[in-house]
Write an enzyme that holds these catalytic residues in place. Structure first.
Site, PDB file in Angstrom:
ATOM      1  N   MET A  13       0.834  -1.206   0.000  1.00 52.41           N
ATOM      2  CA  MET A  13       0.000   0.000   0.000  1.00 52.41           C
ATOM      3  C   MET A  13       0.865   1.252   0.000  1.00 52.41           C
ATOM      4  O   MET A  13       0.615   2.190  -0.747  1.00 52.41           O
ATOM      5  CB  MET A  13      -0.931  -0.005   1.214  1.00 52.41           C
ATOM      6  CG  MET A  13      -2.055  -1.014   1.133  1.00 52.41           C
ATOM      7  SD  MET A  13      -3.149  -0.723  -0.266  1.00 52.41           S
ATOM      8  CE  MET A  13      -3.983   0.757   0.273  1.00 52.41           C
ATOM      9  N   THR A  78      -4.923  -1.568   9.299  1.00 57.52           N
ATOM     10  CA  THR A  78      -6.115  -2.120   9.950  1.00 57.52           C
ATOM     11  C   THR A  78      -5.800  -2.512  11.404  1.00 57.52           C
ATOM     12  O   THR A  78      -4.675  -2.352  11.868  1.00 57.52           O
ATOM     13  CB  THR A  78      -6.622  -3.340   9.159  1.00 57.52           C
ATOM     14  OG1 THR A  78      -5.501  -4.121   8.773  1.00 57.52           O
ATOM     15  CG2 THR A  78      -7.360  -2.904   7.924  1.00 57.52           C
ATOM     16  N   PRO A 107     -10.920   2.332   7.821  1.00 54.11           N
ATOM     17  CA  PRO A 107     -10.794   0.888   7.607  1.00 54.11           C
ATOM     18  C   PRO A 107     -10.834   0.533   6.122  1.00 54.11           C
ATOM     19  O   PRO A 107     -10.317  -0.492   5.713  1.00 54.11           O
ATOM     20  CB  PRO A 107     -12.022   0.300   8.316  1.00 54.11           C
ATOM     21  CG  PRO A 107     -12.609   1.404   9.120  1.00 54.11           C
ATOM     22  CD  PRO A 107     -12.149   2.693   8.519  1.00 54.11           C
ATOM     23  N   HIS A 136     -13.616 -12.527  -2.884  1.00 54.77           N
ATOM     24  CA  HIS A 136     -12.214 -12.095  -2.799  1.00 54.77           C
ATOM     25  C   HIS A 136     -11.277 -13.121  -3.419  1.00 54.77           C
ATOM     26  O   HIS A 136     -11.658 -14.275  -3.638  1.00 54.77           O
ATOM     27  CB  HIS A 136     -11.808 -11.868  -1.331  1.00 54.77           C
ATOM     28  CG  HIS A 136     -12.335 -10.590  -0.753  1.00 54.77           C
ATOM     29  ND1 HIS A 136     -13.613 -10.491  -0.235  1.00 54.77           N
ATOM     30  CD2 HIS A 136     -11.772  -9.358  -0.619  1.00 54.77           C
ATOM     31  CE1 HIS A 136     -13.801  -9.245   0.196  1.00 54.77           C
ATOM     32  NE2 HIS A 136     -12.708  -8.534  -0.024  1.00 54.77           N
ATOM     33  N   LYS A 140      -6.817 -14.414   0.771  1.00 61.37           N
ATOM     34  CA  LYS A 140      -7.333 -13.677   1.932  1.00 61.37           C
ATOM     35  C   LYS A 140      -7.539 -14.653   3.091  1.00 61.37           C
ATOM     36  O   LYS A 140      -8.110 -15.732   2.901  1.00 61.37           O
ATOM     37  CB  LYS A 140      -8.663 -13.005   1.555  1.00 61.37           C
ATOM     38  CG  LYS A 140      -9.231 -12.107   2.636  1.00 61.37           C
ATOM     39  CD  LYS A 140     -10.439 -11.345   2.117  1.00 61.37           C
ATOM     40  CE  LYS A 140     -11.062 -10.487   3.205  1.00 61.37           C
ATOM     41  NZ  LYS A 140     -10.143  -9.504   3.776  1.00 61.37           N
ATOM     42  N   GLY A 146     -13.987  -7.958   6.716  1.00 59.51           N
ATOM     43  CA  GLY A 146     -14.379  -6.937   7.694  1.00 59.51           C
ATOM     44  C   GLY A 146     -15.384  -5.971   7.090  1.00 59.51           C
ATOM     45  O   GLY A 146     -16.317  -5.516   7.768  1.00 59.51           O
TER      46      GLY A 146
END
Ligand code: NAP
Length: 251
Positions: A13, A78, A107, A136, A140, A146
Site C-alpha cells: 500500500m 487495519t 478501515p 475475494h 485472503k 471486515g
C-alpha cells in the site's frame, strides 16, 4: 503544495501511496520511511500530512509518536479497536497542538465500497430481504471480510431503526450454505482466483430486486480515497480524530 510523508513506504500500500503522491499536482513527497527508519525525521518543518500503512502491531505506536511530533496523520493500517482510538484521542489532547491536531483512520479507502455501504443502509428499510455476498482472491485469510461484516451490521441497524422484524426464510436444513448470520443478515463469502475485492448487497421485495455492487480491481482503487483524506486534512477537516471515509464524502 501539500508536503506528504509516507510511513510503510516499501509496503504494497505504501508503495502505491508514494506513486500517487508523486503523481498528484498539488502534493510533493517529503519523506518515505519504512521499518527501521527514524520516525523523528518527520516534523512540521518538512511535512504537512503523514500517510501510515504499516502493520497493526506497529501502527498505534507510530501514530502516537507522529502526534507527539506535531504532524497530522492519515492512517490506513487495519486492526483499530475503540480502546486504541481512545489512546489517539488522548495523545491529540496532550500533543504539541492540543485540540488542533488531525488524525484520520479509515478501515476502507475504496470510495466505491464506502458508498455501497451508505446506499445499502439507505435502501435497507424499503426491502423485506437483504443478503450480502463478498468475493475475494483466495489468499485472503479472514472470512467474511471486515467490510462485509460492517455492511451487514449497518443494514441490521437500519432495519431495527425502521422497526422491521426478521427476514423471511423457510430454511430448515442448512449445512452452512446459508452463510454466516450477522445480526440477522446472511453473509456469503466466495474465494476465487482472479478476483480481488468485490461486494454485492442484494435487496429483495416481492417482484423486485435492487443490487448494489462495489468492485475493487487492484490497490490503485484505494488511492483516490487516500488523496482525498490528505487534501481534507491539509484543508478543512475538523481537528481531532475522524474515523471512516464517509466523513469526507459529503453524504
Ligand atoms: P505490507 O506490504 O506488509 O507493508 C507494510 C510495510 O510496513 C512493510 O514495508 C513493513 O516493513 C513496514 N513496517 C512494518 N513495521 C513498521 C514500522 N514500525 N514502521 C514503519 N514501517 C513498518 O502490507 P500492505 O499490504 O501494504 O498493508 C498495510 C496495511 O494496510 C495492513 O494493515 C492492511 O490490512 C491495510 N490495508 C488497508 C486498506 C484500507 O483501505 N484501509 C487497504 C489495503 C490494506 P517490513 O516488511 O520490513 O516489516
Amino acid at each position: 503544495m501539500i508536503r506528504v510523508s509516507v510511513v510503510g513506504a516499501k509496503g504494497r500500500m505504501g508503495g502505491h501511496v508514494v506513486e500517487a503522491v508523486r503523481g498528484a499536482a498539488d502534493m510533493e513527497l517529503a519523506l518515505a520511511l519504512d521499518a527501521g527508519d527514524d520516525l523523528t525525521l518527520i516534523s512540521p518543518e518538512n511535512t504537512d500530512v503523514v500517510v501510515e500503512f504499516t502493520v497493526p502491531s506497529a501502527s498505534l505506536g507510530n501514530v502516537l509518536a507522529l502526534v507527539a511530533q506535531g504532524v497530522d496523520v492519515v492512517v490506513g493500517t487495519t486492526g483499530w479497536t475503540e480502546e486504541r482510538l481512545e489512546q489517539v484521542r488522548q495523545a491529540i489532547a496532550a500533543g504539541p497542538r492540543p485540540g488542533g491536531q488531525k488524525v484520520f483512520v479509515a478501515p476502507n479507502f475504496a470510495i466505491s465500497a464506502v458508498l455501497a455501504d451508505h446506499f445499502a443502509v439507505q435502501a435497507a428499510k424499503y426491502f423485506e430481504s437483504a443478503e450480502v455476498i463478498e468475493m475475494h482472491h483466495p489468499d485472503k485469510v479472514d472470512a467474511p471480510s471486515g467490510t462485509a461484516l460492517h455492511t451487514a451490521r449497518a443494514i441490521a441497524a437500519a432495519r431495527r431503526a425502521a422497526g422491521m422484524g426478521p427476514m423471511p426464510d423457510a430454511t430448515q436444513t442448512d449445512g452452512g450454505s446459508r452463510g454466516q448470520v450477522v445480526d440477522g443478515v446472511h453473509v456469503h463469502a466466495v474465494r476465487l482466483r482472479g478476483l480481488n475485492a468485490h461486494e454485492e448487497v442484494l435487496l429483495g421485495n416481492a417482484g423486485e430486486q435492487l443490487v448494489i455492487r462495489a468492485d475493487s480491481f487492484d490497490r490503485g482503487s484505494f488511492m483516490p480515497g487516500v488523496l482525498l483524506a490528505v487534501r481534507r486534512l491539509a484543508a478543512d477537516a475538523p481537528a481531532g480524530l475522524t474515523v471512516g471515509l464517509d466523513s469526507f464524502l459529503d453524504l
